[in-house]
Design an enzyme around this catalytic site. Sequence first.
Site, PDB file in Angstrom:
ATOM      1  N   GLY A  99       0.807  -1.213   0.000  1.00 31.47           N
ATOM      2  CA  GLY A  99       0.000   0.000   0.000  1.00 31.47           C
ATOM      3  C   GLY A  99       0.843   1.266   0.000  1.00 31.47           C
ATOM      4  N   THR A 100       1.937   1.252   0.734  1.00 33.00           N
ATOM      5  CA  THR A 100       2.777   2.450   0.831  1.00 33.00           C
ATOM      6  C   THR A 100       3.325   2.819  -0.548  1.00 33.00           C
ATOM      7  OG1 THR A 100       3.383   1.873   3.091  1.00 33.00           O
ATOM      8  CG2 THR A 100       4.837   3.413   1.944  1.00 33.00           C
ATOM      9  N   SER A 133      -3.765  -3.079  -0.566  1.00 28.24           N
ATOM     10  CA  SER A 133      -2.632  -3.820  -0.009  1.00 28.24           C
ATOM     11  C   SER A 133      -3.053  -5.240   0.354  1.00 28.24           C
ATOM     12  CB  SER A 133      -2.149  -3.085   1.245  1.00 28.24           C
ATOM     13  OG  SER A 133      -1.163  -3.842   1.904  1.00 28.24           O
ATOM     14  N   GLY A 134      -2.202  -6.219   0.035  1.00 23.91           N
ATOM     15  CA  GLY A 134      -2.539  -7.623   0.257  1.00 23.91           C
ATOM     16  C   GLY A 134      -2.737  -8.012   1.713  1.00 23.91           C
ATOM     17  N   HIS A 135      -1.870  -7.491   2.598  1.00 22.62           N
ATOM     18  CA  HIS A 135      -1.876  -8.039   3.959  1.00 22.62           C
ATOM     19  C   HIS A 135      -3.011  -7.514   4.823  1.00 22.62           C
ATOM     20  CE1 HIS A 135       0.104  -4.773   6.479  1.00 22.62           C
ATOM     21  NE2 HIS A 135       0.369  -4.319   5.275  1.00 22.62           N
ATOM     22  N   GLN A 151      -7.557   0.152   3.654  1.00 24.51           N
ATOM     23  CA  GLN A 151      -8.372  -0.430   4.727  1.00 24.51           C
ATOM     24  C   GLN A 151      -9.745  -0.890   4.229  1.00 24.51           C
ATOM     25  OE1 GLN A 151      -7.681  -1.133   7.920  1.00 24.51           O
ATOM     26  NE2 GLN A 151      -5.608  -0.319   7.889  1.00 24.51           N
ATOM     27  N   ASN A 202      -7.684   4.322   8.906  1.00 30.08           N
ATOM     28  CA  ASN A 202      -7.124   3.156   9.577  1.00 30.08           C
ATOM     29  C   ASN A 202      -7.245   3.220  11.093  1.00 30.08           C
ATOM     30  OD1 ASN A 202      -5.185   5.261   8.630  1.00 30.08           O
ATOM     31  ND2 ASN A 202      -3.854   4.281  10.123  1.00 30.08           N
ATOM     32  N   CYS A 221       0.409   3.238  14.121  1.00 35.11           N
ATOM     33  CA  CYS A 221       1.044   3.169  12.800  1.00 35.11           C
ATOM     34  C   CYS A 221       2.404   3.845  12.771  1.00 35.11           C
ATOM     35  CB  CYS A 221       0.125   3.714  11.714  1.00 35.11           C
ATOM     36  SG  CYS A 221      -0.854   2.369  11.027  1.00 35.11           S
ATOM     37  N   THR A 249      11.497  -7.505 -11.293  1.00 36.68           N
ATOM     38  CA  THR A 249      10.888  -8.822 -11.513  1.00 36.68           C
ATOM     39  C   THR A 249       9.715  -9.005 -10.557  1.00 36.68           C
ATOM     40  OG1 THR A 249      13.003  -9.681 -12.225  1.00 36.68           O
ATOM     41  CG2 THR A 249      11.351 -11.309 -11.547  1.00 36.68           C
TER      42      THR A 249
HETATM   43  N1  PLP Z   1      -2.729   3.156   3.873  1.00 34.09           N
HETATM   44  C1  PLP Z   1      -3.474   2.794   4.920  1.00 34.09           C
HETATM   45  C2  PLP Z   1      -4.784   3.447   5.162  1.00 34.09           C
HETATM   46  C3  PLP Z   1      -3.020   1.793   5.772  1.00 34.09           C
HETATM   47  O1  PLP Z   1      -3.758   1.437   6.840  1.00 34.09           O
HETATM   48  C4  PLP Z   1      -1.767   1.189   5.515  1.00 34.09           C
HETATM   49  C5  PLP Z   1      -1.206   0.160   6.436  1.00 34.09           C
HETATM   50  O2  PLP Z   1      -1.237   0.299   7.618  1.00 34.09           O
HETATM   51  C6  PLP Z   1      -1.038   1.599   4.391  1.00 34.09           C
HETATM   52  C7  PLP Z   1      -1.554   2.585   3.584  1.00 34.09           C
HETATM   53  C8  PLP Z   1       0.279   0.989   4.050  1.00 34.09           C
HETATM   54  O3  PLP Z   1       0.140  -0.263   3.450  1.00 34.09           O
HETATM   55  P1  PLP Z   1       1.360  -1.306   3.440  1.00 34.09           P
HETATM   56  O4  PLP Z   1       1.529  -1.764   4.849  1.00 34.09           O
HETATM   57  O5  PLP Z   1       0.920  -2.381   2.509  1.00 34.09           O
HETATM   58  O6  PLP Z   1       2.549  -0.569   2.920  1.00 34.09           O
END
Ligand code: PLP
Length: 385
Positions: free
Chosen positions: A71-72, A197-199, A177, A149, A323, A235
Amino acid sequence: MKSVYFDHAATTPVDPRVLEPMLPFFCERYGNPSELHRLGREARTAVEQARAQVAAGLGAGEKEIVFTAGGTEADNLALSGYLQRFEPGHFIISAIEHPAVMEAARALNRLGWAVDFIPVDGDGVIDVDAYEQAFRDDTRLASVMYANNVVGTIQPVAELARIAHEKGAAFHTDAVQAVGSVPIDVGALGVDMLSLSGHKLYGPKGIGALYVKRGTRLTPLIHGGGHERRLRSGTENVPGIVGLGVAVELAQAEMAETRPRLEALRDYLARGVLENVPEVRYLGHATERLPGNVSFTVRYIEGESMLLQLDVHGFMVSSGSACASGSLEPSHVILALGLGAEEAHGSLRLSLGRENTKAEADAFIEVFPPIVDKLRQMSPLYVKG
Ligand code: PLP
């Protein structure tokens, strides 16, 4: 002692149904998707199948999905990748963005971009009038998260995207989220870019995607061999991509069952806390919120002390400042709701997931009030009334 995981907004376990199809891509089907031989072609097929699964989950076209390392990176690609095409001007974000957007915005600001941080109301909903008024002639982009979040508030994204377009700017939403928890249709929302984001949806860590609407031009942040239609070289993380595809598909298929069940559990747990602990303030919007988010502040004590005591009792939760790892600063999100620093320090977030049960909620409601009581007895801020 059984442990109870109430921290799904931080991360989720990988669903075994997601892990299983990933496994062959480590040791047996390890081909590089750019290669033309059988193993390479098999890997390419798997990547493209996952792209179709992610696209279907968002109502997007397959060519509109760019895989990233989470996600970042998706957020950074959206903001920096989009704005880098222009001479520095102006862009807009909300005051409650995740650091992935907030810090990308600050970095652009240091490069000469002006940025406005639009305030939210006490429920965490963006001030739409202030948002609309913030647009300038040189505003290129607005980025407002789909769901927060910390407090779970869901924003009126379709309206915000419409306003941005009327003002001649593009619109990005960080839906990290939200994807997998609530239905998302990029067409109905009218967004130009959307991060996931996958996780956060029972997929693996280190994989994510940016939806980029057809015709939206970006400059890559990572240069190299031109993977992902030149937008993200490197890759491909084939097992991760396979996992993300299956995770999005499963979340989508099961949402009609999971979502109402989590909403009911969320409201039950929130009621249990509010009815059994005095001087608690529920945070976020009453209805426009993520199905699994229960967020509140407890007066006179610190979120971190509650978190550690709960951990001793087997409950894994998060405090508002979670966070920003290791940081004891009150959360910028909770301050933005209008709470004072003292109250913001007492924030706790429980984020529920698929595997949580009513029995776990009951156990929490039993354990939590005495913990608060004990901590308050030790708090210099607390004078028993
Ligand atoms: N954006 C939001 C709203 C999130 O809650 C998070 C993760 O906590 C992220 C972005 C970042 O995602 P990632 O952990 O996959 O980099």
